[in-house]
Each structure stands twice: as C-alpha cells, then as structure tokens.
Design a protein around this motif. Structure first.
Motif, PDB file in Angstrom:
ATOM      1  N   LYS A 190     -23.140   5.428  -6.017  1.00 30.53           N
ATOM      2  CA  LYS A 190     -21.679   5.466  -6.165  1.00 30.53           C
ATOM      3  C   LYS A 190     -21.060   4.713  -4.986  1.00 30.53           C
ATOM      4  O   LYS A 190     -20.594   5.303  -4.018  1.00 30.53           O
ATOM      5  CB  LYS A 190     -21.188   6.914  -6.196  1.00 30.53           C
ATOM      6  CG  LYS A 190     -21.663   7.697  -7.410  1.00 30.53           C
ATOM      7  CD  LYS A 190     -21.065   9.086  -7.445  1.00 30.53           C
ATOM      8  CE  LYS A 190     -21.488   9.840  -8.705  1.00 30.53           C
ATOM      9  NZ  LYS A 190     -20.906  11.200  -8.759  1.00 30.53           N
ATOM     10  N   CYS A 194     -13.023   6.596  -2.291  1.00 33.82           N
ATOM     11  CA  CYS A 194     -11.589   6.742  -2.053  1.00 33.82           C
ATOM     12  C   CYS A 194     -11.357   7.059  -0.578  1.00 33.82           C
ATOM     13  O   CYS A 194     -11.956   7.991  -0.030  1.00 33.82           O
ATOM     14  CB  CYS A 194     -11.036   7.867  -2.932  1.00 33.82           C
ATOM     15  SG  CYS A 194      -9.325   8.300  -2.555  1.00 33.82           S
ATOM     16  N   CYS A 197      -9.488  10.901  -0.119  1.00 33.55           N
ATOM     17  CA  CYS A 197     -10.131  12.217  -0.283  1.00 33.55           C
ATOM     18  C   CYS A 197     -11.644  12.177  -0.290  1.00 33.55           C
ATOM     19  O   CYS A 197     -12.287  13.214  -0.454  1.00 33.55           O
ATOM     20  CB  CYS A 197      -9.635  12.887  -1.568  1.00 33.55           C
ATOM     21  SG  CYS A 197     -10.152  12.035  -3.090  1.00 33.55           S
ATOM     22  N   TYR A 199     -13.566  10.843  -2.569  1.00 36.83           N
ATOM     23  CA  TYR A 199     -14.125  10.745  -3.918  1.00 36.83           C
ATOM     24  C   TYR A 199     -14.929   9.456  -4.040  1.00 36.83           C
ATOM     25  O   TYR A 199     -14.505   8.400  -3.577  1.00 36.83           O
ATOM     26  CB  TYR A 199     -12.986  10.776  -4.934  1.00 36.83           C
ATOM     27  CG  TYR A 199     -13.382  10.401  -6.350  1.00 36.83           C
ATOM     28  CD1 TYR A 199     -13.931  11.357  -7.203  1.00 36.83           C
ATOM     29  CD2 TYR A 199     -13.198   9.105  -6.826  1.00 36.83           C
ATOM     30  CE1 TYR A 199     -14.290  11.029  -8.508  1.00 36.83           C
ATOM     31  CE2 TYR A 199     -13.552   8.772  -8.130  1.00 36.83           C
ATOM     32  CZ  TYR A 199     -14.108   9.732  -8.966  1.00 36.83           C
ATOM     33  OH  TYR A 199     -14.459   9.400 -10.249  1.00 36.83           O
ATOM     34  N   ARG A 200     -16.097   9.536  -4.697  1.00 35.29           N
ATOM     35  CA  ARG A 200     -16.951   8.353  -4.877  1.00 35.29           C
ATOM     36  C   ARG A 200     -17.156   8.093  -6.369  1.00 35.29           C
ATOM     37  O   ARG A 200     -17.214   9.034  -7.177  1.00 35.29           O
ATOM     38  CB  ARG A 200     -18.300   8.531  -4.193  1.00 35.29           C
ATOM     39  CG  ARG A 200     -18.199   8.767  -2.695  1.00 35.29           C
ATOM     40  CD  ARG A 200     -19.559   8.673  -2.025  1.00 35.29           C
ATOM     41  NE  ARG A 200     -20.027   7.310  -1.923  1.00 35.29           N
ATOM     42  CZ  ARG A 200     -19.861   6.519  -0.866  1.00 35.29           C
ATOM     43  NH1 ARG A 200     -19.229   6.972   0.216  1.00 35.29           N
ATOM     44  NH2 ARG A 200     -20.325   5.293  -0.865  1.00 35.29           N
ATOM     45  N   ALA A 201     -17.289   6.838  -6.718  1.00 38.79           N
ATOM     46  CA  ALA A 201     -17.464   6.454  -8.119  1.00 38.79           C
ATOM     47  C   ALA A 201     -18.511   5.366  -8.240  1.00 38.79           C
ATOM     48  O   ALA A 201     -18.744   4.591  -7.312  1.00 38.79           O
ATOM     49  CB  ALA A 201     -16.137   5.969  -8.708  1.00 38.79           C
ATOM     50  N   HIS A 210      -8.688   6.548 -10.239  1.00 41.42           N
ATOM     51  CA  HIS A 210      -8.583   7.718  -9.370  1.00 41.42           C
ATOM     52  C   HIS A 210      -7.461   7.538  -8.347  1.00 41.42           C
ATOM     53  O   HIS A 210      -6.726   8.487  -8.051  1.00 41.42           O
ATOM     54  CB  HIS A 210      -9.909   7.959  -8.661  1.00 41.42           C
ATOM     55  CG  HIS A 210      -9.799   8.911  -7.515  1.00 41.42           C
ATOM     56  ND1 HIS A 210      -9.779  10.281  -7.676  1.00 41.42           N
ATOM     57  CD2 HIS A 210      -9.655   8.698  -6.169  1.00 41.42           C
ATOM     58  CE1 HIS A 210      -9.649  10.865  -6.501  1.00 41.42           C
ATOM     59  NE2 HIS A 210      -9.573   9.935  -5.574  1.00 41.42           N
TER      60      HIS A 210
END
Length: 615
Positions: A190, A194, A197, A199-201, A210
């Motif tokens: 991933k 972000c 925060c 967040y990983r994608a 996101h």
C-alpha cells in the motif's frame, strides 16, 4: 521499426509508432482502428502479411516493433524505470505518460471547458460528455457507450468472460484494473499514504478519493439540481434518478439496474459465488463490505459511538441510521404519497408497494420478491445455510433476527413490557402482536373469504388454502408444503433429530411447542379455558374443537353426501367410507382398516394385551 527519435512526444508521431492514437496514421500502424487500413495492419483481418512470428506462441505481426512489444509478455522484461518511485514498464511511451503523475503535466486541454488531461485518450473520453455521442451499442440489451473499451467491458457481463488471471491463486477478473487491485492483497503493498491520518491505499485513485473526506471537496456537480459528489461514480448513480435509465440487465431473471456494480452483485445470487473468505472461521460473503462487517464480530471492534446515548457500532452507516432515532429525521420522501423514511432502503421497499415490482427471482422455485435481502433469506430454505452462530451454544440460524431471539434464552432479557398485563417480550414487534389480543385488532384480511387475523404471517398461511401453492420442497423426497415450518418438521423424519428434551422424563420432540405441551402433563397446567362452561384444556386446538360444541359450527363439508364435521381430520376419516380406502394394515393377519385407532384395538387380539383394568 518505428523511428526512435519520435518516441518522446505525443503528437505528430512518426508512422508506425504504437502510441499514436489519432488520425493520419500510415498503413501498418497498430493503433489505427478506423477505416482505410493499409496492407500489413494487424487489425485488418483480410490481410495475411505478418512475417514476424513469435517463437513461443502463434502470434505474428506485420512489424518487428510490434513483435518486440509482444515478447515482453513472455520475458516479463520492463526496461524503463521511473526515477521518482521505481515504477517499471516495458514501453518507453508508458513511462512518458507515467512521469506526468509526478510533474502534474496535462498537455491535452478541452476547448469547451477548463478540463485538462495527461493523456489524449482521457481527453477523448471527456469530450463525449459535451457531445453526448455514444456510438458503441450492445447487441444483447441495447446499452450504449462512448468508448469501445467500455462496451468490451460491458459485454463480459453477458459472456461471463474473465480473461485476467491471478498467477498466485485461482482468482480471475473481467478487467485488468480489478486484477491489479486483487494482486495488492497478495503483496500487501500500500504505497499511497494520507498525510492527514496515516491511511494507506494500494491505488493512487483510492487515496485521492480518501483525501476528499478531509477536504470536503465535491467536484462532481449535477447539471439538473444542486447535488454534488466527491466521486464521479456517485454522481453517475445520482443522475440515474433523473433519467430513470437502468442499462444493466440480468440475463437470468430480467433484473435491471443503473449500476454495473449492482448487476455484478446481483449475478452472485444466481451463481452462489462468495469469493470473500473469513480467515478466522468458514464464513464467506459475496461482497467485501459484508466480510468487513462480519470480521467485526471476531474483533468486537465498534469504533463509531453516538454522542447522545453512547450507542456503539462497527459501521459508520449504522451510526448515521441510529442518529436519526434521536433527530427524527426522515430525509427519504415518496413521490407518490406522503410517506417518508429514515433510510433509503426502507423507501425502496415502500416504493415496491406502488409499482408491484418484484425484480428478485429464485432460480430454484420461481419465488419473487421486491427486496434483495428477501431473496437472500429465501435462498437459505434451499441451501439450508445457517450463517448466524450463537457464541454460547451450538445453535445456528438462517436469519439474524432468529439468533437475537435465541440469545434472549441465555440472557433472559425481555425488555418490552405490556402495560395491560404482566406479559413481556424480547422483541418490540412481538409485544405489538401481543397487544392485539387486548385491542382485538385484526388488520390483515383475506380478499377471498373475509378471514381476518392479527398477524401478516397468519394471513400468508391462510392464503395458501385458496391457492393450493406449496413452494417449500423437500430435497430428499417428493414432499411439498405451503409452510416452511411444516417443511422443517418433515425434514426431521429423514434426520430423526429431536433437539427438544424433557428434563423430567426421556421424552424428546421435534418442535419446542410440542415440548411445552408435553410439560403440561407433568405440571397439570391447563391454560386454555372455555368462557361458556369453564372447560379447561392444555391445548389451544382442543379448546377450539370444544367451542364448536357450543356453536354447533361444522365447517368441513363432504362433497358426496350431506355429512359435515367440526374437524378437517374427522372429515378425512369420513371420506374413506366413500373411497373404501383402508391404509392401516395388520402385519400379522392382513386385516385392514380406515382408522389407526381401530388397528391399535385389533392388534390386542394378537398380543392379548388388556389395558383396561377394574379398580
């Protein structure tokens, strides 16, 4: 071979360059998909001049550069690498396009608005929004598309073709993008994170979506109302509300939908495919979101909390719905009456009452319903699946509501109290049914004979007496019935299972109600009382029969004589006098009789049993 000096640009490409997707191509160019193909063009199926042969498969090409590109599929060679992020590709032109994701360069601009794109193909797609041109049409269902590739993707919904295969498991997909997304599950990679925060994608576009949760940016605007959305797909769904267009159709049952995704989900109701597996139990689901909800049962995690009452839930949507119980907000309005609902799914169910539409059909027995969830529940009557497990015993249920009721046995919790007697219930709905005993309300009426009842389920059962319908089939013999509960009872004849045990003797029963009746033999309880003469009995059915001795009601009529009976069973015995049927036979001497009780009496002549003793 194409001129190497031409490969760095996107316009004015030299003849033969594989990335030139515009007009003016010379004969032989592989991207020229329009008319006037020259000799040697790989898309011209009438020309056989393809002198460059692959030595590993039967592929052939009119130009050596095409063959070189093809060979990278066998070798896996990707010589072109991005110095920014390590991305590798087999083609220099692909690297040039990729570099624009770092530089932000968007050389292709729309002459009708301020849109700009990094690729010409993206601009071409965008221009169709202005022209509305959709030249590609599906011959199966009439769906139209602005792009040939979109039509190709759509056609796979009819053919079921999934040409993109995972080399690490048996997963296959209709689109390469879906395969790429799947492969990230194996690698766990991933790379997109972000900064707000953490967040990983696995995919850049997922991160872009996101980020809008932080910025509140909703760039996609509806041109017919003031609605806006953070994602184009969400806007496309909204636009279907204005047009009513439902281009995606199920070839099995005719179900139509505005979204391809919904059709894919619907198709799994026919195939039974549940590709998403739980790694902690044997649960599987048709949708990833459903699996995510299930996993919360293992972790117990409920991150979403109501600020009003402290209610917690595993799902953000669950919290949003819950909050409306405090605000009373019902934003979903019916456009045909004054009904409104707190949830869109509830409004959709209501709308089916106006249209009478029942798009979901069972492939096994033809049962139709207005709700997808109703079909899912129905399918369990065929599969026997009971996905809802009790964590305190081995009980399992086909419906979540049944599990909730069962859990109350362990907790003893009955929070819903009757204000007219000491009755209490585990469910609000059950209390509402009970209250009708006090009010005498019977809102459900049969249109055939005027029969009224307090419960909708009782009316459904009653209607079968008119239609003769028996949709519940036994999969081990030819038995069929109008009630699921009757089928469940019948199935125990095959299994011999009697789960309900008496704690005072060795009696066991197939149904809990049978055990409750049996226990009255031990307690002597006779809760059913006749208001006319004070007669008491342990069974409701016995009281019903008794009441007919006062009313003289004999609703069961013989169609061959003027005989009538208070009980259907008594009529059936009478009919054997006309038919001569004697189904009960003695194994000792061949004696036959029409009544089981007569056979029992007869058997005593062989056994010598004398059951009646003088006291």
């Amino acid at each position: 071979m194409a001129n190497p000096s031409c490969r760095g640009s996107t316009e004015g490409l030299c003849p033969g360059y594989p990335g030139n997707e515009t007009g003016g191509l010379r004969p032989g160019h592989p991207g020229n998909e329009t008319g006037g193909l020259g000799t040697g063009h790989p898309g011209n199926e009438t020309d056989e001049r393809k002198p460059y042969k692959c030595d590993q498969c039967d592929y052939s090409a009119p130009q050596k550069s095409h063959l070189d590109q093809h060979l990278t599929k066998h070798t896996g060679e990707k010589p072109y690498m991005c110095g920014e992020c390590g991305y590798r590709t087999a083609y220099k032109s692909h690297l040039s396009v990729h570099m624009r994701t770092h530089t932000g360069d968007k050389p292709y601009t729309c002459d009708q608005c301020d849109y700009a794109a990094a690729r010409k193909s993206h601009l071409d797609r965008h221009l169709t929004k202005h022209t509305g041109d959709k030249p590609y049409m599906c011959g199966e269902c009439g769906y139209r598309a602005a792009q040939k590739s979109t039509l190709s993707d759509h056609m796979r919904t009819h053919t079921g073709e999934k040409s993109y295969k995972c080399d690490q498991c048996d997963y296959s997909a209709a689109r390469k993008g879906h395969l790429d997304y799947h492969l990230a599950k194996h690698t766990g990679d991933k790379p997109y994170m972000c900064g707000e925060c953490g967040y990983r994608a696995a995919q850049k576009y997922t991160l872009s979506r996101h980020m809008r949760t932080h910025t509140g940016n909703k760039p996609y605007k509806c041109d017919q109302c003031d609605y806006s959305a953070a994602q184009k797909s969400t806007l496309d769904q909204h636009l279907a509300n204005h047009t009513g267009e439902k281009p995606y159709m199920c070839g099995e049952c005719g179900y139509r939908t505005a979204r391809k995704f919904n059709l894919s989900l619907h198709m799994k109701t026919h195939t039974g495919e549940n590709p998403y597996k739980c790694d902690q139990c044997d649960y599987s689901a048709a949708q990833k979101s459903t699996l995510d909800q299930h996993l919360a049962k293992h972790t117990g995690e409920k991150p979403y909390m109501c600020g009003e009452c402290g209610y917690r839930t595993a799902r953000k949507s669950g919290l949003s719905k819950h909050v409306r119980t405090h605000t009373g907000e019902k934003p979903y309005k019916c456009d045909q009456c004054d009904y409104s609902a707190a949830q869109k799914s509830t409004l959709d169910q209501h709308l089916a009452k106006h249209t009478g539409e029942k798009p979901y059909m069972c492939g096994e027995c033809g049962y139709r319903t207005a709700r997808k969830s109703g079909l899912s529940k129905h399918m369990r009557t065929h599969t026997g699946e009971k996905p809802y497990k009790c964590d305190q015993c081995d009980y399992s249920a086909a419906h979540k509501s049944s599990l909730v009721i069962h859990l109350a046995i362990h907790t003893g919790d009955k929070p819903y109290k009757c204000d007219q007697c000491d009755y209490s219930a585990t469910r609000k709905f059950t209390l509402e049914l009970h209250l009708r005993k006090h009010t005498g309300e019977k809102p459900y009426m049969c249109g055939e004979c005027g029969y009224r009842t307090a419960q909708k389920s009782d009316l459904s059962k009653h209607m079968i007496t008119h239609t003769g319908e028996k949709p519940f089939k036994c999969n081990q013999c030819d038995f069929s019935t109008g009630r699921k509960s009757s089928l469940d009872i019948h199935l125990t004849k095959h299994t011999g299972k009697k789960p309900f045990k008496c704690g005072q003797c060795d009696y066991s029963a197939v149904q809990k109600c049978d055990l409750v009746r049996h226990l009255r033999k031990h307690t002597g309880e006779k809760p059913y009382i006749c208001g006319e003469c004070g007669y008491r009995t342990a069974k409701k059915s016995t009281l019903s029969r008794h009441m007919k001795t006062h009313t003289g009601d004999k609703p069961y009529k013989c169609d061959q004589c003027d005989y009538s009976a208070t009980r259907k069973f008594t009529l059936e015995l009478h009919l054997r006098k006309h038919t001569g049927e004697k189904p009960y036979m003695c194994g000792e001497c061949g004696y036959r009789t029409s009544q089981r009780s007569d056979l029992s009496k007869h058997m005593r002549t062989h056994t010598g049993e004398k059951t009646y003793n003088c006291d």
